[in-house]
Design an enzyme around this catalytic site. Sequence first.
Site, PDB file in Angstrom:
ATOM      1  N   HIS A 172    -115.429 -11.787 -70.521  1.00 51.17           N
ATOM      2  CA  HIS A 172    -114.740 -12.310 -71.697  1.00 51.17           C
ATOM      3  C   HIS A 172    -113.425 -12.968 -71.293  1.00 51.17           C
ATOM      4  O   HIS A 172    -113.039 -12.959 -70.135  1.00 51.17           O
ATOM      5  CB  HIS A 172    -114.520 -11.220 -72.745  1.00 51.17           C
ATOM      6  CG  HIS A 172    -113.667 -10.071 -72.324  1.00 51.17           C
ATOM      7  ND1 HIS A 172    -114.042  -9.168 -71.338  1.00 51.17           N
ATOM      8  CD2 HIS A 172    -112.434  -9.654 -72.749  1.00 51.17           C
ATOM      9  CE1 HIS A 172    -113.104  -8.254 -71.198  1.00 51.17           C
ATOM     10  NE2 HIS A 172    -112.114  -8.528 -72.039  1.00 51.17           N
ATOM     11  N   HIS A 174    -110.117 -12.482 -71.964  1.00 53.21           N
ATOM     12  CA  HIS A 174    -108.805 -11.869 -71.784  1.00 53.21           C
ATOM     13  C   HIS A 174    -108.311 -12.051 -70.356  1.00 53.21           C
ATOM     14  O   HIS A 174    -109.071 -11.954 -69.400  1.00 53.21           O
ATOM     15  CB  HIS A 174    -108.847 -10.379 -72.161  1.00 53.21           C
ATOM     16  CG  HIS A 174    -109.103 -10.146 -73.614  1.00 53.21           C
ATOM     17  ND1 HIS A 174    -109.606  -8.957 -74.094  1.00 53.21           N
ATOM     18  CD2 HIS A 174    -108.931 -10.946 -74.700  1.00 53.21           C
ATOM     19  CE1 HIS A 174    -109.724  -9.039 -75.412  1.00 53.21           C
ATOM     20  NE2 HIS A 174    -109.335 -10.237 -75.796  1.00 53.21           N
ATOM     21  N   ASP A 176    -106.721 -10.332 -68.267  1.00 56.44           N
ATOM     22  CA  ASP A 176    -106.921  -9.276 -67.261  1.00 56.44           C
ATOM     23  C   ASP A 176    -108.359  -9.241 -66.753  1.00 56.44           C
ATOM     24  O   ASP A 176    -108.703  -8.406 -65.902  1.00 56.44           O
ATOM     25  CB  ASP A 176    -106.495  -7.908 -67.818  1.00 56.44           C
ATOM     26  CG  ASP A 176    -107.323  -7.452 -69.013  1.00 56.44           C
ATOM     27  OD1 ASP A 176    -107.707  -8.305 -69.838  1.00 56.44           O
ATOM     28  OD2 ASP A 176    -107.581  -6.239 -69.134  1.00 56.44           O
ATOM     29  N   HIS A 177    -109.186 -10.169 -67.215  1.00 57.64           N
ATOM     30  CA  HIS A 177    -110.551 -10.314 -66.708  1.00 57.64           C
ATOM     31  C   HIS A 177    -110.816 -11.733 -66.185  1.00 57.64           C
ATOM     32  O   HIS A 177    -111.677 -11.917 -65.339  1.00 57.64           O
ATOM     33  CB  HIS A 177    -111.573  -9.974 -67.795  1.00 57.64           C
ATOM     34  CG  HIS A 177    -111.570  -8.532 -68.186  1.00 57.64           C
ATOM     35  ND1 HIS A 177    -112.522  -7.632 -67.742  1.00 57.64           N
ATOM     36  CD2 HIS A 177    -110.708  -7.813 -68.953  1.00 57.64           C
ATOM     37  CE1 HIS A 177    -112.254  -6.431 -68.233  1.00 57.64           C
ATOM     38  NE2 HIS A 177    -111.157  -6.516 -68.969  1.00 57.64           N
ATOM     39  N   HIS A 229    -115.837  -6.739 -78.974  1.00 53.86           N
ATOM     40  CA  HIS A 229    -114.507  -6.747 -78.347  1.00 53.86           C
ATOM     41  C   HIS A 229    -113.928  -8.149 -78.460  1.00 53.86           C
ATOM     42  O   HIS A 229    -112.780  -8.324 -78.879  1.00 53.86           O
ATOM     43  CB  HIS A 229    -114.626  -6.309 -76.893  1.00 53.86           C
ATOM     44  CG  HIS A 229    -113.305  -6.185 -76.184  1.00 53.86           C
ATOM     45  ND1 HIS A 229    -112.385  -5.212 -76.500  1.00 53.86           N
ATOM     46  CD2 HIS A 229    -112.754  -6.905 -75.172  1.00 53.86           C
ATOM     47  CE1 HIS A 229    -111.322  -5.343 -75.723  1.00 53.86           C
ATOM     48  NE2 HIS A 229    -111.524  -6.367 -74.910  1.00 53.86           N
ATOM     49  N   ASP A 253    -115.430  -4.963 -70.989  1.00 51.08           N
ATOM     50  CA  ASP A 253    -114.740  -4.093 -71.941  1.00 51.08           C
ATOM     51  C   ASP A 253    -115.646  -3.642 -73.080  1.00 51.08           C
ATOM     52  O   ASP A 253    -115.153  -3.219 -74.137  1.00 51.08           O
ATOM     53  CB  ASP A 253    -113.507  -4.808 -72.511  1.00 51.08           C
ATOM     54  CG  ASP A 253    -112.319  -4.727 -71.570  1.00 51.08           C
ATOM     55  OD1 ASP A 253    -112.460  -4.166 -70.469  1.00 51.08           O
ATOM     56  OD2 ASP A 253    -111.247  -5.272 -71.919  1.00 51.08           O
ATOM     57  N   HIS A 291    -112.589  -0.977 -66.503  1.00 54.42           N
ATOM     58  CA  HIS A 291    -111.323  -0.247 -66.396  1.00 54.42           C
ATOM     59  C   HIS A 291    -111.560   1.179 -65.907  1.00 54.42           C
ATOM     60  O   HIS A 291    -112.627   1.755 -66.130  1.00 54.42           O
ATOM     61  CB  HIS A 291    -110.603  -0.172 -67.755  1.00 54.42           C
ATOM     62  CG  HIS A 291    -110.053  -1.466 -68.232  1.00 54.42           C
ATOM     63  ND1 HIS A 291    -108.762  -1.883 -67.976  1.00 54.42           N
ATOM     64  CD2 HIS A 291    -110.635  -2.459 -68.959  1.00 54.42           C
ATOM     65  CE1 HIS A 291    -108.563  -3.065 -68.527  1.00 54.42           C
ATOM     66  NE2 HIS A 291    -109.685  -3.435 -69.134  1.00 54.42           N
TER      67      HIS A 291
END
Length: 385
Positions: A172, A174, A176-177, A229, A253, A291
Amino acid sequence: MAAVVAATALKGRGARNARVLRGILSGATANKASQNRTRALQSHSSPECKEEPEPLSPELEYIPRKRGKNPMKAVGLAWYSLYTRTWLGYLFYRQQLRRARNRYPKGHSKTQPRLFNGVKVLPIPVLSDNYSYLIIDTQAGLAVAVDPSDPRAVQASIEKEGVTLVAILCTHKHWDHSGGNRDLSRRHRDCRVYGSPQDGIPYLTHPLCHQDVVSVGRLQIRALATPGHTQGHLVYLLDGEPYKGPSCLVSGDLLFLSGCGRTFEGTAETMLSSLDTVLGLGDDTLLWPGHEYAEENLGFAGVVEPENLARERKMQWVQRQRMERRSTCPSTLGEERSYNPFLRTHCLALQEALGPGPGPTADEGCSRAQLLEELRRLKDTHKSK
């Protein structure tokens, strides 16, 4: 100007929210030179072989668990919009990256690859609790990176393994990905970037739909649409048949060890449908989450199902792992069915404890969705000890 726009967006949302955002904006102003630099950069034979983990290096000090900041929790929906749609989100990601590199120069967790017949799955600890992954066809020397948020850490693993990166798979959008897409795709010119076209994946070159298959050497990786998400969230299923091993699910996520992601861009019904997609996979499927949330998630699961012995056994194992900063992934989907409350909305014990109680005409799917929504609400307010 950015401060004015952000302040306007948050008008009437509370002094606390405004203070948090002003701190972020202040940090952005103080790091203007870094911002300018950022802009400039834009011009084995058995079915499964488990290696014994190496001991921790004597000079590696154990640092007690300290959760990284959830970038989408600070100021609710207003900050989520800023984080996902503006340069402020990218700056915040870059700040997280710098801090994590300083705090965890060797990564937040000690990971161990899984070796199969000609395939290796290598978790890479990035940021404060994220995982990126390299999936490698060891015979062909070809690699696929999943969610490469720290391009430096991923590139170091590529060089250490001596492989060629040919594809990036993003679950996805975001940061942090997806934050490493630009640097890695520029360094590896023939590398393709895959993801959902609905999700605004940065530097996307090859859009994927539900059930599309990405082939790299012997690797057959299927994309499964799992919105909730985010609108375009995908998970990736590595087929185990070609190498006669277990299938591997890289879940981003959507699903964690004993947990699931927050529903930012969907409803409880949407998320339930996505989780049911995963429930349809085999019990021996290995789960590789986005995570390191295991200890906290199992703590919450103990609150809602305190007599679940499978959860208690897993928690004891996880605590031993985390005391030595060892990674807790992978688990299996069979394990997750036994202790992950977000995959157990069909269980009568949970329904009686938390659910609204099905009436004589209640729809089963609807009541499960309500239970999932309540579980998510409780998890969001749960504070681990």
